[in-house]
Scaffold this motif. Structure first.
Motif, PDB file in Angstrom:
ATOM      1  N   PRO A  66       1.509   0.719  -9.946  1.00 44.32           N
ATOM      2  CA  PRO A  66       1.727  -0.641  -9.427  1.00 44.32           C
ATOM      3  C   PRO A  66       2.516  -0.646  -8.110  1.00 44.32           C
ATOM      4  CG  PRO A  66       2.207  -0.566 -11.768  1.00 44.32           C
ATOM      5  CD  PRO A  66       1.996   0.848 -11.312  1.00 44.32           C
ATOM      6  N   ILE A  67       3.524   0.214  -8.008  1.00 48.24           N
ATOM      7  CA  ILE A  67       4.323   0.290  -6.775  1.00 48.24           C
ATOM      8  C   ILE A  67       3.471   0.814  -5.633  1.00 48.24           C
ATOM      9  CG2 ILE A  67       6.310   1.400  -5.684  1.00 48.24           C
ATOM     10  CD1 ILE A  67       7.664   1.362  -8.457  1.00 48.24           C
ATOM     11  N   LEU A  68       2.632   1.802  -5.898  1.00 52.64           N
ATOM     12  CA  LEU A  68       1.752   2.364  -4.868  1.00 52.64           C
ATOM     13  C   LEU A  68       0.813   1.291  -4.325  1.00 52.64           C
ATOM     14  CD1 LEU A  68       0.484   4.741  -3.290  1.00 52.64           C
ATOM     15  CD2 LEU A  68      -0.951   5.144  -5.286  1.00 52.64           C
ATOM     16  N   GLY A  69       0.188   0.527  -5.204  1.00 51.26           N
ATOM     17  CA  GLY A  69      -0.714  -0.538  -4.765  1.00 51.26           C
ATOM     18  C   GLY A  69      -0.001  -1.586  -3.937  1.00 51.26           C
ATOM     19  N   ARG A  70       1.214  -1.949  -4.336  1.00 51.42           N
ATOM     20  CA  ARG A  70       1.994  -2.942  -3.610  1.00 51.42           C
ATOM     21  C   ARG A  70       2.360  -2.422  -2.219  1.00 51.42           C
ATOM     22  NH1 ARG A  70       6.759  -3.394  -6.499  1.00 51.42           N
ATOM     23  NH2 ARG A  70       5.457  -3.842  -8.291  1.00 51.42           N
ATOM     24  N   GLU A  71       2.782  -1.155  -2.148  1.00 48.41           N
ATOM     25  CA  GLU A  71       3.164  -0.576  -0.852  1.00 48.41           C
ATOM     26  C   GLU A  71       1.968  -0.498   0.095  1.00 48.41           C
ATOM     27  OE1 GLU A  71       5.318   3.080  -1.081  1.00 48.41           O
ATOM     28  OE2 GLU A  71       6.840   2.222  -2.377  1.00 48.41           O
ATOM     29  N   LEU A  72       0.812  -0.103  -0.410  1.00 43.84           N
ATOM     30  CA  LEU A  72      -0.382  -0.024   0.435  1.00 43.84           C
ATOM     31  C   LEU A  72      -0.791  -1.418   0.914  1.00 43.84           C
ATOM     32  CD1 LEU A  72      -2.522   2.672  -1.404  1.00 43.84           C
ATOM     33  CD2 LEU A  72      -1.232   2.938   0.701  1.00 43.84           C
ATOM     34  N   ALA A  73      -0.664  -2.426   0.045  1.00 39.67           N
ATOM     35  CA  ALA A  73      -1.011  -3.790   0.444  1.00 39.67           C
ATOM     36  C   ALA A  73      -0.071  -4.296   1.533  1.00 39.67           C
ATOM     37  CB  ALA A  73      -0.958  -4.718  -0.768  1.00 39.67           C
ATOM     38  N   VAL A  74       1.219  -4.011   1.409  1.00 42.51           N
ATOM     39  CA  VAL A  74       2.189  -4.434   2.424  1.00 42.51           C
ATOM     40  C   VAL A  74       1.910  -3.733   3.741  1.00 42.51           C
ATOM     41  CG1 VAL A  74       4.636  -4.290   3.071  1.00 42.51           C
ATOM     42  CG2 VAL A  74       3.996  -5.080   0.797  1.00 42.51           C
ATOM     43  N   MET A  75       1.597  -2.421   3.685  1.00 39.31           N
ATOM     44  CA  MET A  75       1.287  -1.669   4.908  1.00 39.31           C
ATOM     45  C   MET A  75       0.056  -2.259   5.590  1.00 39.31           C
ATOM     46  SD  MET A  75       2.034   2.210   3.578  1.00 39.31           S
ATOM     47  CE  MET A  75       1.221   3.018   4.900  1.00 39.31           C
ATOM     48  N   LYS A  76      -0.954  -2.636   4.806  1.00 29.39           N
ATOM     49  CA  LYS A  76      -2.182  -3.191   5.380  1.00 29.39           C
ATOM     50  C   LYS A  76      -1.906  -4.537   6.047  1.00 29.39           C
ATOM     51  CE  LYS A  76      -7.025  -3.144   4.298  1.00 29.39           C
ATOM     52  NZ  LYS A  76      -8.025  -2.815   3.316  1.00 29.39           N
ATOM     53  N   LEU A  77      -1.067  -5.365   5.413  1.00 33.43           N
ATOM     54  CA  LEU A  77      -0.703  -6.654   6.009  1.00 33.43           C
ATOM     55  C   LEU A  77       0.060  -6.461   7.316  1.00 33.43           C
ATOM     56  CD1 LEU A  77       0.395  -8.832   2.962  1.00 33.43           C
ATOM     57  CD2 LEU A  77      -1.539  -9.218   4.468  1.00 33.43           C
ATOM     58  N   GLN A  78       0.965  -5.492   7.338  1.00 34.02           N
ATOM     59  CA  GLN A  78       1.742  -5.230   8.566  1.00 34.02           C
ATOM     60  C   GLN A  78       0.838  -4.737   9.682  1.00 34.02           C
ATOM     61  OE1 GLN A  78       4.776  -2.565   7.189  1.00 34.02           O
ATOM     62  NE2 GLN A  78       6.112  -4.217   6.491  1.00 34.02           N
ATOM     63  N   ILE A  79      -0.168  -3.928   9.328  1.00 31.21           N
ATOM     64  CA  ILE A  79      -1.106  -3.432  10.343  1.00 31.21           C
ATOM     65  C   ILE A  79      -1.909  -4.587  10.923  1.00 31.21           C
ATOM     66  CG2 ILE A  79      -3.181  -2.029  10.656  1.00 31.21           C
ATOM     67  CD1 ILE A  79      -1.945  -0.087   8.556  1.00 31.21           C
ATOM     68  N   LYS A  80      -2.365  -5.509  10.057  1.00 30.23           N
ATOM     69  CA  LYS A  80      -3.129  -6.670  10.532  1.00 30.23           C
ATOM     70  C   LYS A  80      -2.293  -7.559  11.456  1.00 30.23           C
ATOM     71  CE  LYS A  80      -6.534  -7.184   6.883  1.00 30.23           C
ATOM     72  NZ  LYS A  80      -7.032  -8.010   5.794  1.00 30.23           N
ATOM     73  N   GLU A  81      -1.002  -7.709  11.145  1.00 28.20           N
ATOM     74  CA  GLU A  81      -0.133  -8.558  11.966  1.00 28.20           C
ATOM     75  C   GLU A  81       0.139  -7.952  13.336  1.00 28.20           C
ATOM     76  OE1 GLU A  81       3.373  -9.212   9.676  1.00 28.20           O
ATOM     77  OE2 GLU A  81       2.370 -10.529   8.244  1.00 28.20           O
ATOM     78  N   THR A  82       0.206  -6.630  13.429  1.00 27.30           N
ATOM     79  CA  THR A  82       0.531  -5.977  14.695  1.00 27.30           C
ATOM     80  C   THR A  82      -0.675  -5.841  15.603  1.00 27.30           C
ATOM     81  OG1 THR A  82       0.256  -3.782  13.727  1.00 27.30           O
ATOM     82  CG2 THR A  82       2.490  -4.715  13.766  1.00 27.30           C
ATOM     83  N   LYS A  83      -1.897  -5.884  15.041  1.00 24.87           N
ATOM     84  CA  LYS A  83      -3.088  -5.780  15.875  1.00 24.87           C
ATOM     85  C   LYS A  83      -3.282  -7.076  16.659  1.00 24.87           C
ATOM     86  CE  LYS A  83      -5.826  -2.336  13.491  1.00 24.87           C
ATOM     87  NZ  LYS A  83      -7.068  -2.035  12.820  1.00 24.87           N
ATOM     88  N   PRO A  84      -3.648  -6.970  17.970  1.00 24.96           N
ATOM     89  CA  PRO A  84      -3.833  -8.182  18.767  1.00 24.96           C
ATOM     90  C   PRO A  84      -5.062  -8.970  18.399  1.00 24.96           C
ATOM     91  CG  PRO A  84      -4.262  -6.223  20.091  1.00 24.96           C
ATOM     92  CD  PRO A  84      -3.846  -5.766  18.727  1.00 24.96           C
TER      93      PRO A  84
END
Length: 84
Positions: A66-84
């Protein structure tokens, strides 16, 4: 280790007391949780286009699922926010 198989995964009733295989369907045999976690990390890398360092992968593999899935989801959201 995850192995891909083609085998009988569905059955149908045959007669009064018998069953027969209904058809071949692909399925996976999973022998350990680390392989599942590593497969999840590879899918994440493929979907984002980012290759994680081996140290990060090994740290993620030691997390509970569960922690792994949550961390990957947060990383994916952060990547989407930083992309122009």
């Amino acid at each position: 280790m995850i192995e891909h198989h083609q085998g009988y995964t569905a059955i149908k009733r045959y007669g009064r007391n018998g069953f027969r295989p209904a058809g071949k369907h692909p399925f996976k045999m999973i022998y350990n949780a680390r392989a599942v976690k590593y497969d999840l990390i590879q899918q994440f890398e493929a979907s984002t286009g980012i290759i994680l360092p081996s140290g990060v992968k090994s740290n993620l593999c030691t997390q509970s699922v569960p922690i792994l899935g949550r961390e990957l989801a947060v990383m994916k959201l952060q990547i989407k926010e930083t992309k122009p």
